[in-house]
Design a protein around this motif. Structure first.
Motif, mmCIF file in Angstrom:
data_model
loop_
_atom_site.group_PDB
_atom_site.id
_atom_site.type_symbol
_atom_site.label_atom_id
_atom_site.label_comp_id
_atom_site.label_asym_id
_atom_site.label_seq_id
_atom_site.Cartn_x
_atom_site.Cartn_y
_atom_site.Cartn_z
ATOM 1 N N LYS A 92 0.906 -1.185 0.040
ATOM 2 C CA LYS A 92 -0.007 -0.106 0.108
ATOM 3 C C LYS A 92 0.949 1.245 0.159
ATOM 4 O O LYS A 92 0.546 2.380 -0.755
ATOM 5 C CB LYS A 92 -0.904 0.068 1.250
ATOM 6 C CG LYS A 92 -1.995 1.260 1.171
ATOM 7 C CD LYS A 92 -2.781 0.976 2.592
ATOM 8 C CE LYS A 92 -3.740 2.183 2.273
ATOM 9 N NZ LYS A 92 -4.605 2.295 3.478
ATOM 10 N N LYS A 93 1.989 1.060 0.894
ATOM 11 C CA LYS A 93 2.956 2.484 0.894
ATOM 12 C C LYS A 93 3.619 2.676 -0.499
ATOM 13 O O LYS A 93 4.005 3.925 -0.716
ATOM 14 C CB LYS A 93 3.725 2.180 2.122
ATOM 15 C CG LYS A 93 3.039 2.455 3.205
ATOM 16 C CD LYS A 93 4.079 2.587 4.394
ATOM 17 C CE LYS A 93 3.253 3.123 5.756
ATOM 18 N NZ LYS A 93 4.104 3.154 6.756
ATOM 19 N N LEU A 94 4.003 1.578 -1.118
ATOM 20 C CA LEU A 94 5.251 1.662 -2.262
ATOM 21 C C LEU A 94 4.311 1.637 -3.658
ATOM 22 O O LEU A 94 4.989 1.500 -4.583
ATOM 23 C CB LEU A 94 5.843 0.564 -2.038
ATOM 24 C CG LEU A 94 6.936 0.560 -0.736
ATOM 25 C CD1 LEU A 94 7.730 -0.728 -0.732
ATOM 26 C CD2 LEU A 94 7.703 1.853 -0.757
ATOM 27 N N THR A 95 2.925 1.624 -3.432
ATOM 28 C CA THR A 95 2.510 1.457 -4.882
ATOM 29 C C THR A 95 1.540 2.740 -5.061
ATOM 30 O O THR A 95 1.182 3.573 -4.110
ATOM 31 C CB THR A 95 1.623 0.340 -5.134
ATOM 32 O OG1 THR A 95 0.422 0.402 -3.978
ATOM 33 C CG2 THR A 95 2.247 -0.847 -5.128
ATOM 34 N N THR A 96 0.982 3.257 -6.243
ATOM 35 C CA THR A 96 0.404 4.298 -6.435
ATOM 36 C C THR A 96 -1.124 3.901 -6.563
ATOM 37 O O THR A 96 -1.237 2.512 -6.643
ATOM 38 C CB THR A 96 0.725 4.832 -7.872
ATOM 39 O OG1 THR A 96 0.247 4.133 -8.801
ATOM 40 C CG2 THR A 96 1.890 5.410 -7.947
ATOM 41 N N PRO A 97 -2.183 4.615 -6.396
ATOM 42 C CA PRO A 97 -3.446 4.212 -6.351
ATOM 43 C C PRO A 97 -3.621 3.439 -7.783
ATOM 44 O O PRO A 97 -4.651 2.581 -7.545
ATOM 45 C CB PRO A 97 -4.471 5.426 -6.153
ATOM 46 C CG PRO A 97 -3.453 6.286 -5.433
ATOM 47 C CD PRO A 97 -2.109 6.229 -6.054
ATOM 48 N N LEU A 98 -3.296 3.806 -8.705
ATOM 49 C CA LEU A 98 -3.357 3.413 -10.074
ATOM 50 C C LEU A 98 -2.973 1.961 -10.036
ATOM 51 O O LEU A 98 -3.453 0.828 -10.579
ATOM 52 C CB LEU A 98 -2.974 4.147 -11.190
ATOM 53 C CG LEU A 98 -3.337 3.683 -12.493
ATOM 54 C CD1 LEU A 98 -4.958 3.703 -12.832
ATOM 55 C CD2 LEU A 98 -2.569 4.678 -13.399
ATOM 56 N N ARG A 100 -1.859 -0.179 -7.426
ATOM 57 C CA ARG A 100 -2.324 -1.174 -6.226
ATOM 58 C C ARG A 100 -3.085 -2.147 -6.453
ATOM 59 O O ARG A 100 -2.715 -3.219 -5.924
ATOM 60 C CB ARG A 100 -2.932 -0.056 -5.250
ATOM 61 C CG ARG A 100 -2.824 -0.590 -3.775
ATOM 62 C CD ARG A 100 -3.253 0.319 -2.763
ATOM 63 N NE ARG A 100 -2.219 1.447 -2.792
ATOM 64 C CZ ARG A 100 -2.441 2.612 -2.522
ATOM 65 N NH1 ARG A 100 -3.563 3.071 -2.372
ATOM 66 N NH2 ARG A 100 -1.379 3.494 -2.547
ATOM 67 N N PRO A 101 -3.995 -2.266 -7.134
ATOM 68 C CA PRO A 101 -4.733 -3.483 -7.371
ATOM 69 C C PRO A 101 -3.947 -4.524 -8.223
ATOM 70 O O PRO A 101 -4.149 -5.576 -7.828
ATOM 71 C CB PRO A 101 -6.275 -2.888 -8.443
ATOM 72 C CG PRO A 101 -6.364 -1.601 -7.996
ATOM 73 C CD PRO A 101 -4.794 -0.941 -8.042
ATOM 74 N N LEU A 102 -3.203 -4.219 -9.207
ATOM 75 C CA LEU A 102 -2.363 -5.039 -9.987
ATOM 76 C C LEU A 102 -1.268 -5.619 -8.928
ATOM 77 O O LEU A 102 -1.066 -6.785 -8.690
ATOM 78 C CB LEU A 102 -1.758 -4.280 -10.910
ATOM 79 C CG LEU A 102 -0.496 -5.360 -11.726
ATOM 80 C CD1 LEU A 102 -1.522 -6.520 -12.338
ATOM 81 C CD2 LEU A 102 -0.108 -4.540 -12.907
ATOM 82 N N ALA A 103 -0.696 -4.853 -8.106
ATOM 83 C CA ALA A 103 0.267 -5.091 -7.016
ATOM 84 C C ALA A 103 -0.322 -6.472 -6.054
ATOM 85 O O ALA A 103 0.333 -7.514 -5.892
ATOM 86 C CB ALA A 103 0.697 -4.143 -6.316
ATOM 87 N N PHE A 104 -1.601 -6.015 -5.598
ATOM 88 C CA PHE A 104 -2.152 -6.854 -4.582
ATOM 89 C C PHE A 104 -2.605 -8.100 -5.472
ATOM 90 O O PHE A 104 -2.497 -9.281 -4.852
ATOM 91 C CB PHE A 104 -3.576 -6.283 -4.138
ATOM 92 C CG PHE A 104 -3.133 -5.524 -2.898
ATOM 93 C CD1 PHE A 104 -2.681 -5.970 -1.657
ATOM 94 C CD2 PHE A 104 -3.088 -4.051 -3.165
ATOM 95 C CE1 PHE A 104 -2.412 -5.367 -0.449
ATOM 96 C CE2 PHE A 104 -2.902 -3.308 -2.044
ATOM 97 C CZ PHE A 104 -2.575 -3.779 -0.741
ATOM 98 N N ALA A 105 -3.061 -7.961 -6.622
ATOM 99 C CA ALA A 105 -3.510 -9.278 -7.348
ATOM 100 C C ALA A 105 -2.049 -10.308 -7.740
ATOM 101 O O ALA A 105 -2.290 -11.489 -7.683
ATOM 102 C CB ALA A 105 -3.908 -8.890 -8.685
ATOM 103 N N VAL A 106 -1.156 -9.553 -8.136
ATOM 104 C CA VAL A 106 0.146 -10.234 -8.281
ATOM 105 C C VAL A 106 0.748 -11.219 -6.800
ATOM 106 O O VAL A 106 1.017 -12.226 -6.834
ATOM 107 C CB VAL A 106 1.251 -9.527 -8.955
ATOM 108 C CG1 VAL A 106 2.608 -10.227 -8.960
ATOM 109 C CG2 VAL A 106 0.825 -9.280 -10.436
#
Length: 173
Positions: A92-98, A100-106
């Motif tokens: 959450k801290k190291l991703t942008t709002p755009l 973030r969903p992809l980071a959590f999915a991966v």
């Protein structure tokens, strides 16, 4: 693993793992407080160091004393602090709002893939490998490595260390 490698009964192993689960919860709560006080980066570096010690004790330890240290201190401290909660905070801290969903999915997909592959790999190792005998002159590395111990040792050395190092490096950037 505990019953085969350490000669502990199934009932006793169940009790030990129940206690370990409780200790994991306590360390997880402590970790969330530490993250708020000293930050994600510092907690992740400390947790990585402790997790490596815990995994190494589980993989290479030969007596119940090292097993207990690994199960009830090093592993819960490292794994609970470095675990999913801390990693989600870092995402959450190291991703942008755009992104973030992809980071959590991966992250979710990688965890599921790792769990699925671990089952397949350990079955192949059980059926395809024989006991590995390492001379006692190598000190604490010496002894018999059953296929299950070989799997845990390889996981400890390769996958856990590499993925934890990458995770910590990403947190330090």
């Amino acid at each position: 693993y505990i019953t085969n490698e350490y000669g502990i009964t199934d009932t006793h192993a169940g009790k030990l793992l129940g206690i370990k689960g409780f200790v994991d919860i306590l360390f997880g709560l402590l970790g969330s407080i530490l993250v708020d006080i000293i930050g994600v980066r510092k907690v992740s570096v400390v947790a990585l160091s402790v997790a490596i010690v815990g995994r190494s004790l589980l993989a290479f330890g030969r007596n119940t004393t090292t097993l207990f240290f690994a199960l009830f201190f090093f592993s819960p401290c490292g794994d609970a602090l470095l675990g999913v909660g801390l990693y989600r905070v870092a995402l959450k801290k190291l991703t942008t709002p755009l992104t973030r969903p992809l980071a959590f999915a991966v992250s979710y997909a990688a965890g599921n893939l790792a769990g699925a592959l671990a089952d397949v790999v350990i079955d192949k190792m059980r059926n395809g490998l024989t006991d590995l005998h390492i001379d006692e002159s190598y000190g604490w590395l010496g002894g018999v490595y059953t296929p299950i111990r070989q799997f845990i040792a390889s996981n400890s050395i390769l996958f856990d260390f590499i993925s934890s190092a990458r995770r910590t490096r990403a947190l330090l950037v």
